[in-house]
Write an enzyme that holds these catalytic residues in place. Structure first.
Site, PDB file in Angstrom:
ATOM      1  N   CYS A   3     -37.223 -14.456 -59.482  1.00  0.00           N
ATOM      2  CA  CYS A   3     -37.052 -13.781 -60.765  1.00  0.00           C
ATOM      3  C   CYS A   3     -37.533 -12.336 -60.653  1.00  0.00           C
ATOM      4  CB  CYS A   3     -37.776 -14.522 -61.890  1.00  0.00           C
ATOM      5  SG  CYS A   3     -39.531 -14.188 -62.039  1.00  0.00           S
ATOM      6  N   GLU A   4     -36.839 -11.460 -61.337  1.00  0.00           N
ATOM      7  CA  GLU A   4     -37.163 -10.040 -61.236  1.00  0.00           C
ATOM      8  C   GLU A   4     -38.386  -9.647 -62.050  1.00  0.00           C
ATOM      9  OE1 GLU A   4     -34.324  -8.016 -64.633  1.00  0.00           O
ATOM     10  OE2 GLU A   4     -33.467  -8.330 -62.648  1.00  0.00           O
ATOM     11  N   HIS A   5     -38.889 -10.568 -62.873  1.00  0.00           N
ATOM     12  CA  HIS A   5     -40.041 -10.247 -63.716  1.00  0.00           C
ATOM     13  C   HIS A   5     -41.369 -10.524 -63.012  1.00  0.00           C
ATOM     14  CE1 HIS A   5     -36.952 -11.206 -67.029  1.00  0.00           C
ATOM     15  NE2 HIS A   5     -37.003  -9.904 -66.835  1.00  0.00           N
ATOM     16  N   HIS A   6     -41.442 -11.639 -62.248  1.00  0.00           N
ATOM     17  CA  HIS A   6     -42.701 -11.995 -61.609  1.00  0.00           C
ATOM     18  C   HIS A   6     -42.565 -12.195 -60.098  1.00  0.00           C
ATOM     19  CE1 HIS A   6     -42.978 -13.455 -65.838  1.00  0.00           C
ATOM     20  NE2 HIS A   6     -44.131 -12.818 -65.769  1.00  0.00           N
TER      21      HIS A   6
ATOM     22  N   GLN B 182     -31.419 -15.459 -64.331  1.00  0.00           N
ATOM     23  CA  GLN B 182     -30.375 -16.470 -64.205  1.00  0.00           C
ATOM     24  C   GLN B 182     -29.120 -16.069 -64.968  1.00  0.00           C
ATOM     25  OE1 GLN B 182     -31.681 -20.531 -64.745  1.00  0.00           O
ATOM     26  NE2 GLN B 182     -29.645 -21.218 -65.354  1.00  0.00           N
TER      27      GLN B 182
ATOM     28  N   HIS C  87     -37.480 -22.498 -63.084  1.00  0.00           N
ATOM     29  CA  HIS C  87     -38.113 -21.204 -62.870  1.00  0.00           C
ATOM     30  C   HIS C  87     -39.607 -21.395 -62.651  1.00  0.00           C
ATOM     31  CE1 HIS C  87     -34.682 -18.580 -64.365  1.00  0.00           C
ATOM     32  NE2 HIS C  87     -34.272 -19.816 -64.596  1.00  0.00           N
TER      33      HIS C  87
ATOM     34  N   CYS D  94     -41.793 -19.218 -62.623  1.00  0.00           N
ATOM     35  CA  CYS D  94     -42.608 -18.386 -63.513  1.00  0.00           C
ATOM     36  C   CYS D  94     -43.013 -19.171 -64.758  1.00  0.00           C
ATOM     37  CB  CYS D  94     -41.876 -17.107 -63.891  1.00  0.00           C
ATOM     38  SG  CYS D  94     -40.288 -17.355 -64.704  1.00  0.00           S
TER      39      CYS D  94
END
Length: 212
Positions: free
Chosen positions: A99-102, A140, A168, A170
């Site tokens: 994931c690009e956030h975490h 996603q 996920h 995260c």
């Protein structure tokens, strides 16, 4: 949804260029060392001496999708298919992404179907498109639209259907720590988007295969 798919089609067919030049191997290893110290570890202890080098190598492999163009995988098509023009469905394409956030893993399966318009592509090529997009930092929702947009743009079929179901990390490893939950996303183009009965047929074939 159309606007989202349209916006992502351009991004989907060409890998994004790095904002800056890639750092050197030494710089990457130094950054990993900094992270090890930040979490409270001692980078000089025996078990961690080669960790920065291993992490750099692993990242090069796990994020190799930035060096590949998914459209290239669909370049070779077959037109001699004995008049076949019905749905092609590839189920259970397993993938690992981040994931690009975490920057923690996304683990899931993609199901991809398309309605050919005179030409088909090798089944493994569709799986490679999924793999290339998975080997980038992702959400996603974006990945689902990127896969559909690339297949629609390159093969120009009568329609594309993509469903992704994934867990996920995260959500499982941090925050609410909800383990075992999955997220389902879908994108439909062309005939699949305009004719709900084709969506139903896609889902029916998908469930039939799952039962088998």
């Amino acid at each position: 949804m159309d606007a989202i798919v349209k916006k992502l089609e351009t991004f989907a067919t060409k890998p994004p260029l790095p904002v800056t030049e890639r750092p050197s191997q030494t710089e990457v290893e130094s950054a990993v060392n900094t992270l090890l110290r930040w979490i409270g570890e001692d980078p000089s202890r025996e078990g961690l001496l080669d960790t920065p080098k291993r992490v750099a190598k692993a990242y090069r492999e796990m994020f190799s999708g930035y060096d590949k163009d998914p459209a290239d995988e669909l370049g070779r098509t077959f037109e001699e298919v004995a008049g076949f023009d019905d749905m092609v469905l590839i189920r259970d394409i397993t993938f690992h992404s981040h994931c690009e956030h975490h920057m923690v893993p996304i683990i899931g399966k993609a199901h991809v179907g398309y309605l050919p318009d005179g030409k088909v592509v090798g089944l493994s090529k569709v799986a490679r498109v999924v793999e290339i997009f998975a080997q980038r930092l992702q959400t996603q929702e974006a990945m689902t639209a990127q896969i559909a947009g690339t297949i629609q743009d390159v093969l120009n079929p009568r329609g594309v259907a993509v469903i992704i179901e994934a867990e996920h990390m995260c959500m499982a490893m941090r925050g609410i720590r909800m383990q075992g939950s999955s997220t389902l996303t879908s994108t439909f183009t062309g005939t699949f988007r305009d004719h709900p009965e084709e969506q139903v047929r896609f889902m029916t074939l998908l469930r039939a295969g799952a039962k088998g």
